[in-house]
Enzyme design. Structure first.
Site, PDB file in Angstrom:
ATOM      1  N   CYS A  92      36.835  40.555  -8.992  1.00 22.60           N
ATOM      2  CA  CYS A  92      36.639  39.840 -10.021  1.00 22.60           C
ATOM      3  C   CYS A  92      35.281  39.446 -10.778  1.00 22.60           C
ATOM      4  O   CYS A  92      34.492  38.801  -9.915  1.00 22.60           O
ATOM      5  CB  CYS A  92      37.612  38.417  -9.849  1.00 22.60           C
ATOM      6  N   CYS A 132      34.167  36.012 -11.399  1.00 25.61           N
ATOM      7  CA  CYS A 132      33.929  35.091 -10.201  1.00 25.61           C
ATOM      8  C   CYS A 132      32.722  35.507  -9.598  1.00 25.61           C
ATOM      9  O   CYS A 132      32.041  34.529  -9.224  1.00 25.61           O
ATOM     10  CB  CYS A 132      35.186  35.689  -9.219  1.00 25.61           C
TER      11      CYS A 132
END
Length: 104
Positions: free
Chosen positions: A31, A34
């Site tokens: 991600c 993230c």
């Protein structure tokens, strides 16, 4: 620094036993947002380690914890203050904005 990685519900419950503000962060290796948020969380942890504890949960390694917190997308963060869980913060949030949201 108070960034902790947990993989089990038992570990999580132990780390939630704190007087500090907890920021529970759900993430995954693949991600991009993230990874961007990880830098913000590290900065928060370094500057406010006496006030905040950051707990990171990899959704792929701990899907049971993610399900318990109804994580539908990542990054997904949740403030927990005195065992009360607040509305999720979904997506990337810049440092100053996150600091303001937490109230530190």
């Amino acid at each position: 620094m108070s960034v902790v990685h947990v993989t089990t519900k038992k570990e999580l419950s132990e780390h939630l036993k704190t007087k500090k503000i907890v920021l529970l962060n759900f993430w995954a290796e693949w991600c991009g947002p993230c990874k961007m948020l990880a830098g913000v969380l590290n900065q928060l942890s370094e500057e406010f380690s006496s006030k905040i504890k950051i707990i990171k949960v990899n959704v792929e390694k701990s899907p049971d914890i993610a399900a318990e917190f109804k994580v539908m997308g990542i990054p997904h963060s949740r403030l927990i203050i005195h065992n009360k869980s607040y509305e999720p913060i979904v997506g990337y949030v810049p440092f100053e904005q996150l600091k303001q949201m937490i109230g530190i």
